[in-house]
Design an enzyme around this catalytic site. Sequence first.
Site, short mmCIF file in Angstrom:
data_model
loop_
_atom_site.label_atom_id
_atom_site.label_comp_id
_atom_site.label_asym_id
_atom_site.label_seq_id
_atom_site.Cartn_x
_atom_site.Cartn_y
_atom_site.Cartn_z
N GLN A 228 18.81 98.48 80.42
CA GLN A 228 17.49 98.49 81.03
C GLN A 228 16.41 98.23 79.99
OE1 GLN A 228 16.83 98.60 84.23
NE2 GLN A 228 18.94 98.96 84.90
N CYS B 115 15.76 94.86 91.06
CA CYS B 115 14.57 94.50 90.29
C CYS B 115 13.78 93.38 90.96
CB CYS B 115 14.95 94.11 88.86
SG CYS B 115 16.06 92.68 88.77
#
EC number: 2.1.1.-
Length: 440
Positions: A272, A397
């Site tokens: 991430q 995302c």
Amino acid sequence: MTESPTLTVRLGKIAHGGHTVARHEGRVIFVRHGIPGELVNVRLTDSAPEAKFWRADVTEVLEASEHRVPHFWDAADALKHRDPVGGAEFGHMRLEYQRELKSQVAAEQLTRLGGLKAEDYNFPAVQGVKGSADGLGWRTRMSYSVDAQGNLAMSAFRSNELISISQMPLAHPAIEATGLYSVDYSGIERVEAAVSSQDDRTVLILLAEARDGAAAKVAKQFPEGVNVASFSQHGGSAADGKGSLQTLAGSAHLIEKVLGEKFRITGEGFWQVHREAASLLSSRVIELTEPAAGEQIADLYAGAGLFSVPLAKAVGTGGRVFSIEGAPGTHADAKKNLRDYSQATVIRGRVERVLRQVAHDATLDAVVLDPPRTGLEKQVAAELASSGVSRICYVSCDPAAFARDTARLMGRGYELDHLEIHDLYPHTHHMESIGLFVRR
């Protein structure tokens, strides 16, 4: 060079992708670097007569929004540069207002692509995350191109033209402190930079060579204490397993620590980007999924095992966790990170094929998935439905992909029971959604 046409337009609502919508003589124009309600001059960047819509960049603000602020990064400021670099397209707005616009985009996508009705769902507002109040310095992973002069460079939106840069304010301060912008990268195709979100002293620079032997010369320009590795096969990456890493200084991997557990991340292996993302997402996924002792859970697109490790701890030795990842390099990291958990089975392969086999051999109680930006393939959604799994925790995302997949899952017998959205990408149009789907 022919000068691009300019127009004066009033900017309308926000659209997915970082654009506002304007209209001129019945033509829709997607405009970057503006704010809804502003009166602006724009330069058309795509205005083919046969196109369904045009594209444009703001060049001058005639009536400014109350939410406009000076851009924090000169290279990305459209009011100063004809071709501003990408990566900070919301940097001219107040941070709080950026989140308001992202909330509007998420709701619009869920309505239009997801088929959800606003009267039936209380669409959530995008939440800020802890960190610097100005939204800078959060990126622990950076990717740069290299221009013909050997300088670090980035490109403008929808452009292949490289623009050399001397800073990137969204990058973690430890990355900026390495002096990487003063290095001569001749013979290097691209540069990846990463810092451990738990240890600011540990920075890794990965050099993808365009010319054999170039990385060794470049590595000598970095100060002592900076880890440097090279990837020699042109056009590949360390993560996809099509080449190999060579350590030039220090180590070719980073150690991350999340919720008390250590994770090894090698080279370009996925992790991430936001410095707080791994801890935030891991804790929220576990809380929403509610794994119980003895359960069998599949973690799809599992990466290095960020979610697989806490899931394995939760189900205990009487349960099973199937950690499924396609990239060979990242899969190898997952095997190391899960080696102490006998209840974890780490599998490499295409998700839809592996899921089909896992669901045939085991009765899955839950599935966690964090796919690429493009979202789920149709076959994966079909396999999830066929498995009969009762709850799915989906991390995304991209709001458009998430909305489309919401419609796919709901069409196969699931309901969206919970949704939250986090601003893990300040000063950009991106956002991170976490949805819990339960079987009707």
